[in-house]
Design a protein around this motif. Structure first.
Motif, mmCIF file in Angstrom:
data_model
loop_
_atom_site.group_PDB
_atom_site.id
_atom_site.type_symbol
_atom_site.label_atom_id
_atom_site.label_comp_id
_atom_site.label_asym_id
_atom_site.label_seq_id
_atom_site.Cartn_x
_atom_site.Cartn_y
_atom_site.Cartn_z
ATOM 1 N N THR A 14 0.744 -1.265 -0.132
ATOM 2 C CA THR A 14 0.122 -0.070 -0.122
ATOM 3 C C THR A 14 0.883 1.205 0.037
ATOM 4 O O THR A 14 1.892 1.434 0.671
ATOM 5 N N ILE A 15 0.395 2.286 -0.796
ATOM 6 C CA ILE A 15 0.976 3.573 -1.049
ATOM 7 C C ILE A 15 -0.093 4.540 -0.943
ATOM 8 O O ILE A 15 -0.175 4.920 -2.086
ATOM 9 N N GLY A 16 -0.451 4.936 0.109
ATOM 10 C CA GLY A 16 -1.293 5.979 0.340
ATOM 11 C C GLY A 16 -2.860 5.399 -0.031
ATOM 12 O O GLY A 16 -3.089 4.290 -0.054
ATOM 13 N N GLY A 17 -3.773 6.382 0.162
ATOM 14 C CA GLY A 17 -5.301 6.048 -0.186
ATOM 15 C C GLY A 17 -5.883 6.736 0.959
ATOM 16 O O GLY A 17 -5.585 7.286 1.718
ATOM 17 N N ASP A 72 2.759 8.932 -4.495
ATOM 18 C CA ASP A 72 3.402 8.437 -5.676
ATOM 19 C C ASP A 72 3.574 6.913 -5.772
ATOM 20 O O ASP A 72 4.076 6.300 -5.015
ATOM 21 N N GLN A 73 2.776 6.281 -6.981
ATOM 22 C CA GLN A 73 2.674 4.939 -6.954
ATOM 23 C C GLN A 73 3.774 4.330 -7.833
ATOM 24 O O GLN A 73 3.753 3.094 -7.923
ATOM 25 N N ARG A 74 4.544 4.905 -8.313
ATOM 26 C CA ARG A 74 5.671 4.525 -9.350
ATOM 27 C C ARG A 74 6.489 3.249 -8.399
ATOM 28 O O ARG A 74 7.020 2.275 -9.096
ATOM 29 N N PRO A 75 6.658 3.323 -7.059
ATOM 30 C CA PRO A 75 7.582 2.338 -6.437
ATOM 31 C C PRO A 75 6.753 0.771 -6.863
ATOM 32 O O PRO A 75 7.300 -0.223 -6.599
ATOM 33 N N SER A 76 5.338 0.899 -6.762
ATOM 34 C CA SER A 76 4.887 -0.497 -7.051
ATOM 35 C C SER A 76 4.172 -0.716 -8.566
ATOM 36 O O SER A 76 4.054 -1.716 -8.941
#
Length: 577
Positions: A361-364, A375-379
Motif C-alpha cells: 500500500t502507498i497512500g489512499g 506517488d505509486q511508481r514504486p509499485s
C-alpha cells in the motif's frame, strides 16, 4: 477514528456546574455521562450531546465547544459509549455500535425528563462518535432535533469489508489502539461476520432512512476512510427533504498523513464547523453557500509537498445538487494504452498473484498507515501490476462523481481479488494516487448476492465492477491518466489466500494466475464522471472569512480552538503513520 485526539480539551470556561451521572438503560446497564450546564440563561435548556469511544475528556468535548459558542441556553452532555472507559463495567465490552440505537433513545428520554431540559437534543460526533450519532436515530427518538456528523459512515459492513475485502490496517489498527484489552474478542467477532448478513442489520442505517426526520450538517473528505458511507449518509439525511447540508474536504481523516491539500483547503475558516454553529443557532449560511459544498482538487507542485497555485482546481465550490456528469469510458489495451477507443482485437493480459508477496500500500483512504495522494511508481514496475496510460492531455479534464472500473476477468483459483487505482501522471513521471478500490470475487455481487459467498469456476470469464468511491479532481493539460490493475494492496486490504475459505477459516495460500480481458467481446475500462467548468462555481475566500466575521465573537473563539486542535491531530496522525 481518533485515539487520544483531544480536539477540544479544556474548551469550557464559562461559569457552570458539572456533574457526572450514570444514566440507566432499558436493560439496567448504566452509562457514565457528564452534564455541564451554565448557571445563567434560560431555565429550560437544549442539550448538546456527544457519545464517544474515546472518553469524556477527548472528542466528546466537541459538545462543550458548541454549548459555549452558542451561549447559556445550552448544556453539554458527554457520554462514554457502552463498554468504553467509565461505561466499561460489569463485563460489558464495546458492542461495535450494536447497542447505540437503544442507548441513545433511552439517554435522550432521560435527558428530556430533567428539570433543566426543554426536551430537545442536538448531537455532535466525530469519527467513531459520528457513527454513534448516525446510529442514534434508528428508532426516531422524538427529542433529537439536529446533528453535526463528521467523518462517519452509514454502512458499518462496508467499513471493514469494502468490496468484500477486509480493511486490515484500518480495523486491526484501530481496534488494537482503542480497545487493547478487548481487541481479540472484537477482531474475532468482526472476522466471523465477513458476510453482509443479518449480524450487520442493526448497524446498517441505509435500511432505515425513513427514520430520519431532522436537519443536519455532515462533513466528509475525498481521502477519508468513510468517504463512500459518508456521502450515502447525506442522501439518507435528505430523504424527507429536511434542510441537511454536506461539506466534502479533500483530506478528512487524512489531514496529516500524506494529503497535501490539507495545507490550503481550510485556510483560516472551517466551513462545516461554522455551518453547524449556524444550524444549531437557527441561522442560515450566506446565500452563496448551497446544499453541497466541496473542495475541487488539482495538481501539486514539482516537490509534491504542496498544491500548485497555478494548476487548475484547488478551490471550493457550492451547489444545490451534485453536478450531472457525462460518463466517459476509457478502455484498456494490450499495448498498455488507455483511450476512448474500444478494443477491436481479441487480447488479454495475465500475471501471477502471490498472496505472500502482495503489492504494498502507498497512500489512499487510510488512517493507521500513510494515506492520501502518494506517488505509486514504486509499485507500478512489478510483474503483477498492469498499468494503462492515456496520451498527454491537450485540455484540462474535470471530474466530479463516482469512479468505476469494469473488468472482464478469469482466474486459475476458485476465489481471488482484483484491485484498481486511478493516478495523475505528471510530466516528470510522478504517478499520484487519486483513488483506488478492490473487489473480492466471492463477494462480487455485494449485498445482492445474499450472505453466502459465490466462488468462481477457474477459467471462466466474469464481468466485475470495482468501485473507487468518488472524487472531484481536475487533471491538468500536459498530464496523463493512468489506471493500474492488480490483485492486492496490503496492508490496506488483507490479501486473498485464493483458496475459497473465509477469513476466519484461513487455510493455505494459493498462487493464482489472473487474467484481464481486453477484447471487443470482453472489454475492460474505467468510467469517468466528466463535468464542465461552469458546473463548479468558485466560492470566494473573502465570503467565507466574512461569514465568520459577521457572527458573535464566541463563534470565533470556539472555531479557532477547533482549528488549533485539528492541526495538532494532523501532526500526531502524520507521526503515527
Amino acid at each position: 477514528m481518533l485515539r487520544n485526539a483531544v480536539l477540544l480539551a479544556a474548551a469550557a470556561t464559562v461559569s457552570a456546574k458539572t456533574e457526572r451521572v450514570e444514566i440507566p438503560m432499558r436493560d439496567g446497564f448504566k452509562l457514565s455521562t457528564y452534564i455541564n450546564c451554565p448557571d445563567t440563561g434560560a431555565a429550560k435548556k437544549t442539550a448538546i450531546f456527544d457519545t464517544s469511544t474515546y472518553g469524556h475528556w477527548a472528542t466528546e468535548n466537541l459538545a462543550d465547544a458548541f454549548s459555549e459558542a452558542l451561549g447559556d441556553d445550552f448544556c453539554s452532555v458527554r457520554q462514554d459509549m457502552r463498554g468504553t472507559w467509565l461505561s466499561h463495567h460489569g463485563g460489558q465490552d464495546f458492542t461495535l455500535w450494536h447497542s447505540q440505537g437503544n442507548d441513545s433513545f433511552d439517554t435522550f428520554k432521560w435527558l428530556s425528563e430533567q428539570d433543566w431540559s426543554n426536551g430537545e437534543v442536538y448531537q455532535t460526533g466525530i469519527s467513531a462518535d459520528g457513527i454513534g450519532a448516525i446510529m442514534s436515530w434508528k428508532d426516531s427518538p422524538p427529542q433529537l432535533k439536529k446533528q453535526f456528523v463528521v467523518w462517519a459512515s452509514i454502512d458499518s459492513h462496508q467499513t471493514p469489508y469494502d468490496g468484500g475485502a477486509f480493511r486490515e490496517a484500518l480495523i486491526e489498527g484501530w481496534l488494537k489502539s482503542t480497545f487493547p484489552d478487548q481487541y481479540q474478542g472484537l477482531i474475532n467477532t468482526t472476522e466471523q461476520n465477513e458476510a453482509p448478513g443479518p449480524w450487520w442489520s442493526p448497524v446498517n442505517m441505509t435500511q432505515k432512512c425513513d427514520s430520519m426526520y431532522f436537519p443536519s450538517v455532515l462533513l466528509s473528505g475525498w481521502y477519508d476512510i468513510f468517504q463512500q458511507g459518508n456521502l450515502a449518509a447525506y442522501e439518507c439525511y435528505r430523504n424527507k427533504g429536511y434542510d441537511s447540508r454536506l461539506v466534502v474536504q479533500a483530506c478528512g481523516h487524512c489531514m496529516g498523513g500524506g494529503c497535501p491539500f490539507y495545507l490550503i483547503e481550510d485556510r483560516k475558516t472551517d466551513i462545516a464547523f461554522i455551518m453547524a454553529l449556524d444550524m444549531f443557532a437557527g441561522r442560515s449560511p450566506p446565500s452563496e453557500i448551497r446544499n453541497i459544498t466541496f473542495y475541487v482538487m488539482g495538481a501539486g507542485d514539482k516537490s509534491g509537498d504542496y498544491v500548485d497555485p497555478l494548476a487548475p482546481g484547488n478551490f471550493w465550490t457550492s451547489v444545490d445538487e451534485w453536478p450531472v456528469f457525462s460518463p466517459n469510458k476509457y478502455y484498456m489495451h494490450k499495448d498498455m494504452s488507455l483511450s476512448r477507443t474500444p478494443p477491436t482485437s481479441d487480447d488479454k493480459l495475465s500475471y501471477v498473484f502471490k498472496p505472500q508477496d502482495a503489492v504494498p500500500t502507498i497512500g489512499g483512504n487510510n488512517l493507521m498507515i500513510m494515506c492520501g495522494a502518494r506517488d505509486q511508481r514504486p509499485s507500478e514496475n512489478r510483474t503483477d501490476v498492469l498499468t494503462f496510460t492515456t496520451q498527454v492531455l491537450k485540455e484540462d479534464l474535470i471530474l466530479t462523481g463516482p469512479l468505476v472500473v469494469t473488468l472482464h476477468v478469469e482466474s486459475s483459483a476458485v476465489d481471488t481479488d482484483f484491485t484498481a487505482k486511478l493516478t495523475d501522471v505528471y510530466p516528470d513521471g510522478r504517478s499520484m494516487l487519486i483513488n483506488d478500490g478492490i473487489t473480492r470475487l466471492r463477494w462480487r455481487q455485494g449485498v445482492f448476492g445474499g450472505n453466502q459467498p459465490q466462488l468462481i469456476t477457474p477459467g471462466k470469464i466474469y464481468e466485475i465492477e470495482i468501485s473507487m468511491w468518488n472524487t472531484s479532481f481536475i487533471f491538468a493539460r500536459g498530464h496523463s491518466l493512468r489506471v493500474s490493475v492488480s490483485s492486492s494492496n496490503n496492508p490496506r486490504f488483507m490479501p486473498n489466500r485464493n483458496n475459497g475459505k473465509s477469513i476466519s477459516e484461513g487455510g493455505p495460500f494459493v498462487n493464482a494466475t489472473n487474467t484481464v480481458h481486453l477484447s471487443e467481446q470482453y472489454p475492460s475500462y474505467i468510467t469517468l464522471p466528466v463535468v464542465k467548468k461552469e458546473q463548479l462555481p468558485k466560492v470566494s475566500w473573502n465570503l467565507i472569512d466574512e461569514w465568520l466575521d459577521n457572527r458573535p465573537p464566541a463563534y470565533r473563539t470556539a472555531h479557532d480552538l477547533y482549528l488549533k486542535h485539528k492541526e495538532e491531530v494532523a501532526r500526531r496522525m502524520f507521526e503515527q503513520s
